[in-house]
Each structure stands twice: as C-alpha cells, then as structure tokens.
Design a protein around this motif. Structure first.
Motif, PDB file in Angstrom:
ATOM      1  N   ARG A  44      39.494  40.227  50.210  1.00 36.42           N
ATOM      2  CA  ARG A  44      39.198  38.820  50.387  1.00 36.42           C
ATOM      3  C   ARG A  44      40.284  37.965  49.746  1.00 36.42           C
ATOM      4  O   ARG A  44      40.663  38.206  48.595  1.00 36.42           O
ATOM      5  CB  ARG A  44      37.834  38.483  49.785  1.00 36.42           C
ATOM      6  N   LYS A  51      31.509  38.800  40.440  1.00 36.47           N
ATOM      7  CA  LYS A  51      31.999  38.151  41.654  1.00 36.47           C
ATOM      8  C   LYS A  51      30.892  38.066  42.706  1.00 36.47           C
ATOM      9  O   LYS A  51      30.177  39.037  42.945  1.00 36.47           O
ATOM     10  CB  LYS A  51      33.181  38.939  42.209  1.00 36.47           C
ATOM     11  N   GLU A  64      37.914  34.621  45.952  1.00 34.31           N
ATOM     12  CA  GLU A  64      36.676  35.123  45.369  1.00 34.31           C
ATOM     13  C   GLU A  64      36.166  34.133  44.326  1.00 34.31           C
ATOM     14  O   GLU A  64      36.957  33.477  43.650  1.00 34.31           O
ATOM     15  CB  GLU A  64      36.893  36.480  44.698  1.00 34.31           C
ATOM     16  N   ASN A 117      43.631  35.933  45.771  1.00 32.45           N
ATOM     17  CA  ASN A 117      44.266  37.242  45.844  1.00 32.45           C
ATOM     18  C   ASN A 117      45.486  37.175  46.763  1.00 32.45           C
ATOM     19  O   ASN A 117      45.344  36.990  47.971  1.00 32.45           O
ATOM     20  CB  ASN A 117      43.277  38.281  46.347  1.00 32.45           C
ATOM     21  N   ALA A 148      35.788  42.499  52.609  1.00 34.58           N
ATOM     22  CA  ALA A 148      35.230  42.360  51.263  1.00 34.58           C
ATOM     23  C   ALA A 148      36.190  42.921  50.224  1.00 34.58           C
ATOM     24  O   ALA A 148      36.271  42.430  49.098  1.00 34.58           O
ATOM     25  CB  ALA A 148      33.884  43.068  51.173  1.00 34.58           C
ATOM     26  N   GLN A 157      32.872  44.653  41.957  1.00 40.13           N
ATOM     27  CA  GLN A 157      32.196  43.359  41.945  1.00 40.13           C
ATOM     28  C   GLN A 157      32.109  42.775  40.545  1.00 40.13           C
ATOM     29  O   GLN A 157      31.834  41.599  40.369  1.00 40.13           O
ATOM     30  CB  GLN A 157      30.780  43.500  42.533  1.00 40.13           C
TER      31      GLN A 157
END
Length: 230
Positions: free
Chosen positions: A25, A229, A28, A62, A22, A188
């Motif tokens: 990742r 996100k 996203e 990413n 998480a 997030q």
C-alpha cells in the motif's frame, strides 16, 4: 459449472490483488501509543527521569518495499524529576532548594515528527525498521511543583510552590528536535523504541520565575511504542 469456475477464478484474482495491494500500500494510517521516559538537559546535567505516556495517529507513505516516510500527530507527556540541592531563580536573586527538595516538571505536548525509514527483512512476515528525522512540538499545558526546604536569603521555609509550566513566566511552548527509532514490523503492528533530543533552548525568555532554572533547558525523551496499522 462454467459460471462457477469463472466466479471462482475471478474471486481468486481479486483476493490475490487485494493481498498484494495490502502488502504494498502506498499509504498507511495507524494508531500509536507508548510509554515515555523523559528528562531535561540542564547545563549538561541530566536530572532524574520522569515517566509519562504518548498517544496519537500516524500516516506513512511507502516509496518502495523498504523506504518510507512517516509523520503524524500525538499527545506526549514529558518533563523531569529533580531531587536534592539545585539553584533556582535568576542571577542576583537566586533561591536554593534544600537537600530534601523535589522538583517535578510536567509538560504536555502536541507533537508531529517527520521520520525517514528503512525496512530490512528478518524472517517471512517480520522486518527490522530503522528511522530518523526531526520533530516539532507545542506545549499545551502542565504544572511545575517544588516541595522542600527553600532558602530565601537568610530565611528558610518548608513548603510547596506550584506554577504553570508554560506561559509568560514559564517555559517557551515551541520545541524542536531530532529523533531516531528502531523496531520490528510484524505486518500490521510495529513494536519499537525511539529517542528524542531537543535542540531548542526552551527556558523562559523574560525574567526567570521560580521554580524554573536559569540554565539551558532542553528536552530528552525515550519511548517504547506500539503502532497498529489500519
């Protein structure tokens, strides 16, 4: 008991792997919304700003813990609010708005940016986010309205004239520009600020029709946003 410890150990491994996944990742997706403060550059003159909204979806790739590439698709309300005396029309048949005139240009765009970004750790759980890149936008609709004393040669008439912002006699729908942003990543949620500079002159290609300006017509937009996100 051995099965219990085995299950507990497996659960811990899966939880750790999920947490690391998480945090790192590769892709996203998010929901982004914000408040616009837009205007227009008219022959190096910047009219009064007009407020609007933007909302859309984001997709982020990413490349590492710090570098990322973000794009997406959003609906963005732009335009300008112009007050006072200003020439309107085309050469040879110019209309001049009186001192009490007000022109409001509304533009609704479907917009897609492509921003390259970099994250800098601030404190555990928060990062400073810097980004920049081009954008492309297509005008979906909107109306431009002028209210006030309008001079036609030696005649003066007070009233309101309203036209479609985009179209055959309006502004060009395609807009291209660059933007830059700064924000804070809380994990997030990202809260930040972007500023966009339109590079394409979107004034009418045919005879300028009232109430559109003959000068260079380029968008400017500042936005406060929240990107959540999934």
């Amino acid at each position: 008991m051995r099965h219990f410890f085995g299950l507990t150990f497996t659960t811990l491994l899966l939880t750790t792997a999920f947490t690391l996944s998480a945090q790192n990742r590769p892709f996203e997706f998010g929901l982004k919304a914000g408040l616009n403060r837009s205007s227009l550059a008219l022959n190096n003159d910047l009219p009064s700003a007009k407020f609007g909204f933007n909302i859309g979806l984001t997709a982020t790739a990413n490349f590492s813990k710090n570098f990322f590439l973000q794009s997406g698709l959003s609906l963005s309300m732009k335009g300008a609010k112009i007050e006072g005396k200003a020439p309107i029309g085309f050469p040879g048949w110019a209309l001049v708005a009186g001192q009490d005139a007000q022109l409001i240009s509304n533009q609704l765009y479907l917009q897609a940016p492509v921003y390259l970004g970099y994250k800098i750790a601030l404190t555990p759980g928060t990062k400073l986010v810097l980004s920049a890149g081009p954008y492309v936008a297509y005008g979906l609709g909107g109306k431009t309205k002028l209210t006030g004393d309008i001079i036609y040669g030696d005649m003066i008439d007070h009233g309101t004239i309203e036209e479609q912002t985009f179209g055959n006699r309006g502004l060009q729908r395609l807009d291209l520009g660059i933007g830059t942003g700064i924000g804070v990543d809380f994990g997030q949620t990202v809260v930040g600020f972007t500023y966009e500079v339109g590079l394409r002159d979107i004034r009418p290609q045919s005879d300028t029709y009232f109430p559109f300006y003959v000068s260079s017509y380029k968008n400017r937009n500042a936005s406060l946003f929240v990107d959540y996100k999934f």
